[in-house]
Enzyme design. Sequence first.
Site, mmCIF file in Angstrom:
data_model
loop_
_atom_site.group_PDB
_atom_site.id
_atom_site.type_symbol
_atom_site.label_atom_id
_atom_site.label_comp_id
_atom_site.label_asym_id
_atom_site.label_seq_id
_atom_site.Cartn_x
_atom_site.Cartn_y
_atom_site.Cartn_z
ATOM 1 N N ASP A 34 94.254 -32.955 25.930
ATOM 2 C CA ASP A 34 93.029 -32.999 26.493
ATOM 3 C C ASP A 34 92.264 -33.966 26.609
ATOM 4 O OD1 ASP A 34 91.063 -32.982 22.573
ATOM 5 O OD2 ASP A 34 90.584 -34.037 24.152
ATOM 6 N N THR A 88 82.820 -25.324 22.238
ATOM 7 C CA THR A 88 81.396 -24.315 22.779
ATOM 8 C C THR A 88 80.319 -24.612 22.022
ATOM 9 O OG1 THR A 88 82.733 -22.433 21.154
ATOM 10 C CG2 THR A 88 83.061 -22.340 23.530
ATOM 11 N N THR A 126 85.478 -20.108 19.775
ATOM 12 C CA THR A 126 84.269 -18.978 19.488
ATOM 13 C C THR A 126 83.275 -18.907 21.202
ATOM 14 O OG1 THR A 126 83.943 -20.034 16.905
ATOM 15 C CG2 THR A 126 82.367 -18.078 18.030
ATOM 16 N N ASN A 218 81.431 -13.894 10.916
ATOM 17 C CA ASN A 218 81.656 -14.783 9.533
ATOM 18 C C ASN A 218 79.330 -14.785 9.997
ATOM 19 O OD1 ASN A 218 83.115 -16.245 10.401
ATOM 20 N ND2 ASN A 218 82.836 -18.078 11.522
ATOM 21 N N ASN A 229 73.105 -16.896 -3.847
ATOM 22 C CA ASN A 229 72.040 -18.239 -3.722
ATOM 23 C C ASN A 229 70.639 -17.235 -4.085
ATOM 24 O OD1 ASN A 229 73.519 -20.038 -3.488
ATOM 25 N ND2 ASN A 229 73.209 -20.037 -1.092
ATOM 26 N N TYR A 260 83.009 -15.794 -1.574
ATOM 27 C CA TYR A 260 81.697 -16.651 -0.679
ATOM 28 C C TYR A 260 80.931 -15.853 -1.889
ATOM 29 C CZ TYR A 260 83.694 -18.208 3.231
ATOM 30 O OH TYR A 260 85.274 -18.966 3.511
ATOM 31 N N CYS A 271 80.553 -24.261 11.918
ATOM 32 C CA CYS A 271 80.339 -22.434 12.080
ATOM 33 C C CYS A 271 80.051 -21.571 11.665
ATOM 34 C CB CYS A 271 82.100 -22.823 11.622
ATOM 35 S SG CYS A 271 83.443 -23.050 12.595
ATOM 36 N N LYS A 332 81.293 -29.301 2.508
ATOM 37 C CA LYS A 332 81.969 -28.830 1.529
ATOM 38 C C LYS A 332 83.122 -29.718 0.572
ATOM 39 C CE LYS A 332 85.324 -26.116 2.962
ATOM 40 N NZ LYS A 332 85.964 -24.973 3.484
HETATM 41 N N1 LIG Z 1 86.741 -26.769 13.664
HETATM 42 C C1 LIG Z 1 86.597 -25.465 12.975
HETATM 43 O O1 LIG Z 1 86.771 -25.465 11.677
HETATM 44 C C2 LIG Z 1 86.939 -24.248 13.714
HETATM 45 C C3 LIG Z 1 87.122 -23.075 13.068
HETATM 46 C C4 LIG Z 1 86.458 -21.554 13.692
HETATM 47 C C5 LIG Z 1 86.335 -21.781 15.525
HETATM 48 N N2 LIG Z 1 86.114 -23.220 16.055
HETATM 49 C C6 LIG Z 1 85.814 -22.975 17.384
HETATM 50 O O2 LIG Z 1 86.919 -24.195 17.517
HETATM 51 C C7 LIG Z 1 86.061 -24.952 19.316
HETATM 52 C C8 LIG Z 1 86.483 -25.863 19.111
HETATM 53 O O3 LIG Z 1 86.261 -26.322 17.547
HETATM 54 P P1 LIG Z 1 86.949 -28.206 16.939
HETATM 55 O O4 LIG Z 1 86.214 -27.636 15.994
HETATM 56 O O5 LIG Z 1 88.307 -27.827 17.078
HETATM 57 O O6 LIG Z 1 86.142 -29.004 17.969
HETATM 58 P P2 LIG Z 1 86.364 -30.645 18.443
HETATM 59 O O7 LIG Z 1 84.768 -31.346 18.331
HETATM 60 O O8 LIG Z 1 87.100 -31.080 17.077
HETATM 61 O O9 LIG Z 1 87.046 -30.762 18.807
HETATM 62 C C9 LIG Z 1 87.416 -30.435 20.762
HETATM 63 C C10 LIG Z 1 88.705 -31.302 21.313
HETATM 64 O O10 LIG Z 1 88.515 -30.483 22.471
HETATM 65 C C11 LIG Z 1 88.846 -31.539 23.645
HETATM 66 N N3 LIG Z 1 88.015 -31.260 24.526
HETATM 67 C C12 LIG Z 1 86.520 -31.331 25.466
HETATM 68 N N4 LIG Z 1 86.857 -30.919 26.655
HETATM 69 C C13 LIG Z 1 87.915 -30.788 26.676
HETATM 70 C C14 LIG Z 1 88.431 -30.149 28.342
HETATM 71 N N5 LIG Z 1 87.815 -29.966 29.011
HETATM 72 N N6 LIG Z 1 89.930 -29.999 28.545
HETATM 73 C C15 LIG Z 1 90.731 -30.833 27.190
HETATM 74 N N7 LIG Z 1 90.334 -30.869 26.062
HETATM 75 C C16 LIG Z 1 88.507 -30.614 26.318
HETATM 76 C C17 LIG Z 1 87.521 -32.830 22.802
HETATM 77 O O11 LIG Z 1 87.966 -33.937 23.389
HETATM 78 C C18 LIG Z 1 88.275 -32.411 21.235
HETATM 79 O O12 LIG Z 1 89.142 -33.000 21.471
HETATM 80 C C19 LIG Z 1 85.115 -24.414 18.468
HETATM 81 O O13 LIG Z 1 84.302 -23.414 19.507
HETATM 82 C C20 LIG Z 1 84.011 -24.151 17.418
HETATM 83 O O14 LIG Z 1 83.332 -23.220 17.493
HETATM 84 C C21 LIG Z 1 85.956 -24.057 14.968
#
Ligand SMILES: NC(=O)c1ccc[n+]([C@@H]2O[C@H](COP(=O)([O-])OP(=O)(O)OC[C@H]3O[C@@H](n4cnc5c(N)ncnc54)[C@H](O)[C@@H]3O)[C@@H](O)[C@H]2O)c1
Length: 446
Positions: A34, A88, A126, A218, A229, A260, A271, A332
């Site tokens: 990270d 993203t 994503t 999704n 709803n 759902y 999401c 939620k």
């Molecule tokens: N959280 C969810 O429920 C969920 C579900 C499905 C998909 N996603 C997808 O997964 C991806 C990540 O989501 P998340 O919720 O874990 O995000 P988050 O914001 O919780 O965490 C992202 C992490 O990536 C790190 N980061 C950013 N740029 C970086 C880089 N260049 N190199 C290394 N680390 C880097 C950040 O410091 C952070 O710790 C997104 O595309 C999101 O849409 C998330």
Amino acid sequence: MKTENKISVFGLGKLGCTMLACFAHKGSSVVGVDINETSVSKINSKTSPIYEPGVDELIKKNADRIRATTDAADAVMNSEASFIIVPTPSEENGSFNTKAVESVAKAIGAALKNKSDYHLIIVTSTVLPGDTARVVKILEETSGKKCNVDFGVCYNPDFIALGSIVKDFLNPDMVLIGESDKKAGDVLDEIHLRLVDNKPSINRMTFENAELTKIALNSYCTLKITFANVLADICEKFPGGNVNVVSQALGFDTRIGHRYLKGGLSYGGPCFPRDNKAFAWTASKLGVSHSLASKTDEVNNFHRDTRIPSKLLAILKEKNAKSISVLGLTYKADTTLVEESAAISVVRSLAKENIRIHVYDPAGMTEGKTALSGLKNVSFKDTAKDCIQGTDLCFVASPWKEFKTLTKEDFKSAMKTPVIFDAWSLYDFESEKDIDYRQIGKYNGK
Ligand SMILES: NC(=O)c1ccc[n+]([C@@H]2O[C@H](COP(=O)([O-])OP(=O)(O)OC[C@H]3O[C@@H](n4cnc5c(N)ncnc54)[C@H](O)[C@@H]3O)[C@@H](O)[C@H]2O)c1
């Protein structure tokens, strides 16, 4: 190809950190990467940098197989497969910004220059149709190597829910794999077989079809929630109507299913809203009708911003009352997140009125305070009992287990004449003479 079970995870956020913990739990050696040094040092001191049930315990239990670093090359050289799970964020038009994914791809590509063994790169963030192919191009340009010869690439999004990510990872309904070639898909298939506790359906396809499947799934969920709803609104207004009864019967039809389909509050979180907007954006970019997805978004916002606040204000008016307690602020239960939370939007709408509002959430108070800062008539309470104390109406906005433990005596002693509007049918107070208990989606004659 049999892998040695060494994995690297780029991005130690809610999803990445949970994946790292689950891989280690199933015996893999995992290196986390990270740019955030605090997250890296937390992992190295055996602590989860994020709140997600079960993750901290898994990190502590499997610490001998987990380490973290800010050095991408170290991670690539010491693993066989790298998952990219960085943010993203959504753009104004609904598409996704993939700068962080591209930056990680460049770092991995640079490291691959010095690696002779085959490496698999998996995009789990994503992304939109066409984005994984761009990642391949970046990897080839920065490494000087060839995809499907020196390395392979997969798109492998997860279908998990915050609050139950560990369980969802280990027991997925299905695994979606977009693969650059058969070998890449086989390696990822093997990684998943080691990870899961159940026997999910494994769906292997091209990048593009996997990218389309992710946002389509999704978007379909948001449509189903919104349908439930609207059904709740109809049932609430039709004498004798009860959405719980109707949706329960509907769900037994295998063409529909129960999940759902419960009337409640609008969908929110990091999401669903954005994936649905991205689906609409993709359709409109291709000249296809986007009105179904766009309308879902519109109806969802109407429920959150207009229907529910009006309903609550009408109850207050009917009771000649001026105060309301709101139980739950996160989008939620079992999460700290208030991003796109319907409860937060409802409180913001109510705060425009001359009423007193108490709010409480079991885990999201810090985030809730930030989201609702500056609203003078909102008081933040330390417990659910403090929250309902002295209010005229209680609105149950999220189905936290903690709220279910409130008894009828708790409500009777805290509120003068308890009136409850429950979005999640948590209580069985319907036959209580001293409590005016109303549920979303249930006609109550008023
Ligand atoms: N959280 C969810 O429920 C969920 C579900 C499905 C998909 N996603 C997808 O997964 C991806 C990540 O989501 P998340 O919720 O874990 O995000 P988050 O914001 O919780 O965490 C992202 C992490 O990536 C790190 N980061 C950013 N740029 C970086 C880089 N260049 N190199 C290394 N680390 C880097 C950040 O410091 C952070 O710790 C997104 O595309 C999101 O849409 C998330």
